[in-house]
Design a protein around this motif. Structure first.
Motif, mmCIF file in Angstrom:
data_model
loop_
_atom_site.group_PDB
_atom_site.id
_atom_site.type_symbol
_atom_site.label_atom_id
_atom_site.label_comp_id
_atom_site.label_asym_id
_atom_site.label_seq_id
_atom_site.Cartn_x
_atom_site.Cartn_y
_atom_site.Cartn_z
ATOM 1 N N THR A 8 0.832 -1.208 0.000
ATOM 2 C CA THR A 8 0.000 0.000 0.000
ATOM 3 C C THR A 8 0.865 1.256 0.000
ATOM 4 O O THR A 8 0.555 2.244 -0.686
ATOM 5 C CB THR A 8 -0.916 0.000 1.232
ATOM 6 O OG1 THR A 8 -1.754 -1.178 1.192
ATOM 7 C CG2 THR A 8 -1.796 1.235 1.262
ATOM 8 N N TRP A 9 1.964 1.205 0.735
ATOM 9 C CA TRP A 9 2.887 2.355 0.762
ATOM 10 C C TRP A 9 3.465 2.608 -0.620
ATOM 11 O O TRP A 9 3.585 3.757 -1.055
ATOM 12 C CB TRP A 9 3.999 2.083 1.769
ATOM 13 C CG TRP A 9 5.046 3.150 1.808
ATOM 14 C CD1 TRP A 9 4.888 4.449 2.202
ATOM 15 C CD2 TRP A 9 6.418 3.025 1.429
ATOM 16 N NE1 TRP A 9 6.070 5.137 2.107
ATOM 17 C CE2 TRP A 9 7.025 4.280 1.634
ATOM 18 C CE3 TRP A 9 7.192 1.967 0.961
ATOM 19 C CZ2 TRP A 9 8.375 4.501 1.372
ATOM 20 C CZ3 TRP A 9 8.525 2.186 0.699
ATOM 21 C CH2 TRP A 9 9.107 3.431 0.899
ATOM 22 N N GLN A 10 3.800 1.548 -1.356
ATOM 23 C CA GLN A 10 4.334 1.712 -2.704
ATOM 24 C C GLN A 10 3.271 2.274 -3.656
ATOM 25 O O GLN A 10 3.584 3.052 -4.556
ATOM 26 C CB GLN A 10 4.878 0.384 -3.230
ATOM 27 C CG GLN A 10 6.175 -0.066 -2.582
ATOM 28 C CD GLN A 10 7.315 0.892 -2.848
ATOM 29 O OE1 GLN A 10 7.305 1.627 -3.835
ATOM 30 N NE2 GLN A 10 8.303 0.893 -1.973
ATOM 31 N N VAL A 11 2.015 1.896 -3.466
ATOM 32 C CA VAL A 11 0.942 2.468 -4.279
ATOM 33 C C VAL A 11 0.835 3.970 -4.028
ATOM 34 O O VAL A 11 0.672 4.773 -4.961
ATOM 35 C CB VAL A 11 -0.398 1.774 -3.977
ATOM 36 C CG1 VAL A 11 -1.564 2.522 -4.627
ATOM 37 C CG2 VAL A 11 -0.364 0.322 -4.463
ATOM 38 N N GLU A 12 0.933 4.359 -2.763
ATOM 39 C CA GLU A 12 0.892 5.787 -2.437
ATOM 40 C C GLU A 12 2.092 6.512 -3.047
ATOM 41 O O GLU A 12 1.958 7.637 -3.544
ATOM 42 C CB GLU A 12 0.882 5.960 -0.917
ATOM 43 C CG GLU A 12 -0.399 5.446 -0.255
ATOM 44 C CD GLU A 12 -0.325 5.470 1.256
ATOM 45 O OE1 GLU A 12 0.783 5.731 1.782
ATOM 46 O OE2 GLU A 12 -1.358 5.220 1.901
ATOM 47 N N ARG A 13 3.270 5.868 -2.992
ATOM 48 C CA ARG A 13 4.455 6.458 -3.609
ATOM 49 C C ARG A 13 4.284 6.567 -5.133
ATOM 50 O O ARG A 13 4.747 7.530 -5.749
ATOM 51 C CB ARG A 13 5.682 5.610 -3.296
ATOM 52 C CG ARG A 13 6.068 5.577 -1.830
ATOM 53 C CD ARG A 13 6.796 6.831 -1.418
ATOM 54 N NE ARG A 13 8.082 6.936 -2.093
ATOM 55 C CZ ARG A 13 8.887 7.987 -1.990
ATOM 56 N NH1 ARG A 13 8.510 9.024 -1.262
ATOM 57 N NH2 ARG A 13 10.048 8.026 -2.618
ATOM 58 N N ARG A 15 1.461 7.069 -6.770
ATOM 59 C CA ARG A 15 0.604 8.230 -7.042
ATOM 60 C C ARG A 15 1.379 9.529 -6.897
ATOM 61 O O ARG A 15 1.237 10.457 -7.694
ATOM 62 C CB ARG A 15 -0.602 8.209 -6.105
ATOM 63 C CG ARG A 15 -1.562 7.040 -6.374
ATOM 64 C CD ARG A 15 -2.601 6.938 -5.289
ATOM 65 N NE ARG A 15 -3.538 5.835 -5.532
ATOM 66 C CZ ARG A 15 -4.396 5.390 -4.641
ATOM 67 N NH1 ARG A 15 -4.452 5.947 -3.429
ATOM 68 N NH2 ARG A 15 -5.210 4.390 -4.944
ATOM 69 N N TRP A 16 2.228 9.594 -5.855
ATOM 70 C CA TRP A 16 3.041 10.795 -5.642
ATOM 71 C C TRP A 16 4.006 11.002 -6.796
ATOM 72 O O TRP A 16 4.158 12.127 -7.300
ATOM 73 C CB TRP A 16 3.807 10.647 -4.321
ATOM 74 C CG TRP A 16 4.893 11.672 -4.155
ATOM 75 C CD1 TRP A 16 4.754 12.968 -3.752
ATOM 76 C CD2 TRP A 16 6.292 11.475 -4.404
ATOM 77 N NE1 TRP A 16 5.987 13.602 -3.733
ATOM 78 C CE2 TRP A 16 6.931 12.709 -4.122
ATOM 79 C CE3 TRP A 16 7.055 10.384 -4.810
ATOM 80 C CZ2 TRP A 16 8.309 12.866 -4.255
ATOM 81 C CZ3 TRP A 16 8.424 10.550 -4.953
ATOM 82 C CH2 TRP A 16 9.038 11.761 -4.680
ATOM 83 N N LYS A 17 4.674 9.916 -7.254
ATOM 84 C CA LYS A 17 5.647 10.036 -8.338
ATOM 85 C C LYS A 17 4.974 10.427 -9.644
ATOM 86 O O LYS A 17 5.504 11.255 -10.397
ATOM 87 C CB LYS A 17 6.402 8.714 -8.485
ATOM 88 C CG LYS A 17 7.509 8.735 -9.536
ATOM 89 C CD LYS A 17 8.617 9.715 -9.186
ATOM 90 C CE LYS A 17 9.415 9.271 -7.985
ATOM 91 N NZ LYS A 17 10.192 8.054 -8.155
ATOM 92 N N HIS A 195 7.653 2.087 -8.593
ATOM 93 C CA HIS A 195 6.791 1.817 -7.440
ATOM 94 C C HIS A 195 5.706 0.791 -7.747
ATOM 95 O O HIS A 195 5.325 0.006 -6.870
ATOM 96 C CB HIS A 195 6.167 3.119 -6.938
ATOM 97 C CG HIS A 195 7.187 4.120 -6.487
ATOM 98 N ND1 HIS A 195 8.001 3.907 -5.399
ATOM 99 C CD2 HIS A 195 7.542 5.333 -6.991
ATOM 100 C CE1 HIS A 195 8.800 4.953 -5.246
ATOM 101 N NE2 HIS A 195 8.543 5.815 -6.199
ATOM 102 N N ALA A 199 5.122 -2.504 -5.638
ATOM 103 C CA ALA A 199 3.815 -2.803 -5.035
ATOM 104 C C ALA A 199 3.353 -4.201 -5.410
ATOM 105 O O ALA A 199 2.874 -4.963 -4.556
ATOM 106 C CB ALA A 199 2.788 -1.763 -5.481
#
Length: 235
Positions: A8-13, A15-17, A195, A199
């Motif tokens: 989940t953290w990689q999914v958020e990363r 979106r940020w990237k 990412h 993920a």
């Protein structure tokens, strides 16, 4: 839970990237601003990376500095030349790439532009420190650089007491200097974006672990059921 959390953290990363890449793309296609606008925004702590900028001045070709680089599969140097503005400010311009054998400016005299020029390119912020432990130290004596150290590049320049150095670089836009070198437009405006792969890897590991746990529990349950009562009694 840990593996799912990492996924989940990689999914958020991701979106940020993606948002950052979209921002950079939009920024690089904006109209160029003057050096004064860019310097004012930098002084306010705003992000100026990859902002199109235009500057007019005179190249101090004797102050060339060389940053290790590659271009179209060839190794060589990016030529950073001080550009002296009419108001006695100075900005280093990455004029572009030259191969190893053309590092010596005497071998590309046609490209040593003289007189007043206008440079349009992308602003690049100067790193505050060496980007990594494994990056070699810059060779200040030979003006060879492995990372863009603005203070080191400015060292050794013969400047008047009233000259100030702007705290950013300009990467010149596409085009070749007279004589063919340097070749401008070598700025890499892409960022690594792995990412999604990470993920998928974390979620995949979580799925495998869940399946293995279910199979282990099922196997143990089946074995216990087939063994019958612990005292061996029968109905």
């Amino acid at each position: 839970m840990i593996l799912l959390g990492l996924g989940t953290w990689q999914v958020e990363r991701l979106r940020w990237k993606e948002a950052l890449l979209a921002q950079i793309d939009a920024r690089t296609h904006a109209a160029p601003v003057g050096v004064d606008v860019l310097a004012a925004e930098f002084a306010k702590g705003r992000d100026i990376a990859y902002r199109p900028v235009s500057a007019t001045g005179r190249f101090l070709n004797e102050g060339e500095r060389y940053v290790l680089s590659t271009f179209e599969g060839s190794a060589g140097w990016n030529v950073y030349t001080p550009l002296l503005l009419p108001d006695d400010r100075l900005v280093f311009v990455n004029r572009g790439f030259v191969p190893y054998e053309l590092r010596d400016p005497a071998k590309r005299r046609a490209g040593l532009t003289t007189g007043e020029v206008t440079v349009t390119g992308l602003a690049r912020e100067a790193p505050e420190a060496k980007p990594g432990y494994f990056v070699p130290d810059n060779d200040l004596a030979k003006h060879n650089f492995f990372w863009r150290d603005l203070t080191g590049m400015a060292g050794g320049l013969s400047l008047g007491s009233g000259v100030s150095i702007l705290p950013f670089f300009i990467d010149a836009g596409p085009g070749r200097a007279p004589g063919g070198w340097p070749v401008g437009g070598t700025t890499n405006v892409t960022l690594p974006n792995d990412h999604l792969q990470y993920a998928v890897t974390w979620y995949g590991l979580a799925a495998v672990l869940i399946v293995m746990t279910v199979l282990l529990v099922r196997r143990r349950f089946t074995r216990d059921a087939s063994a019958g009562p612990a005292d061996g009694s029968r109905a």
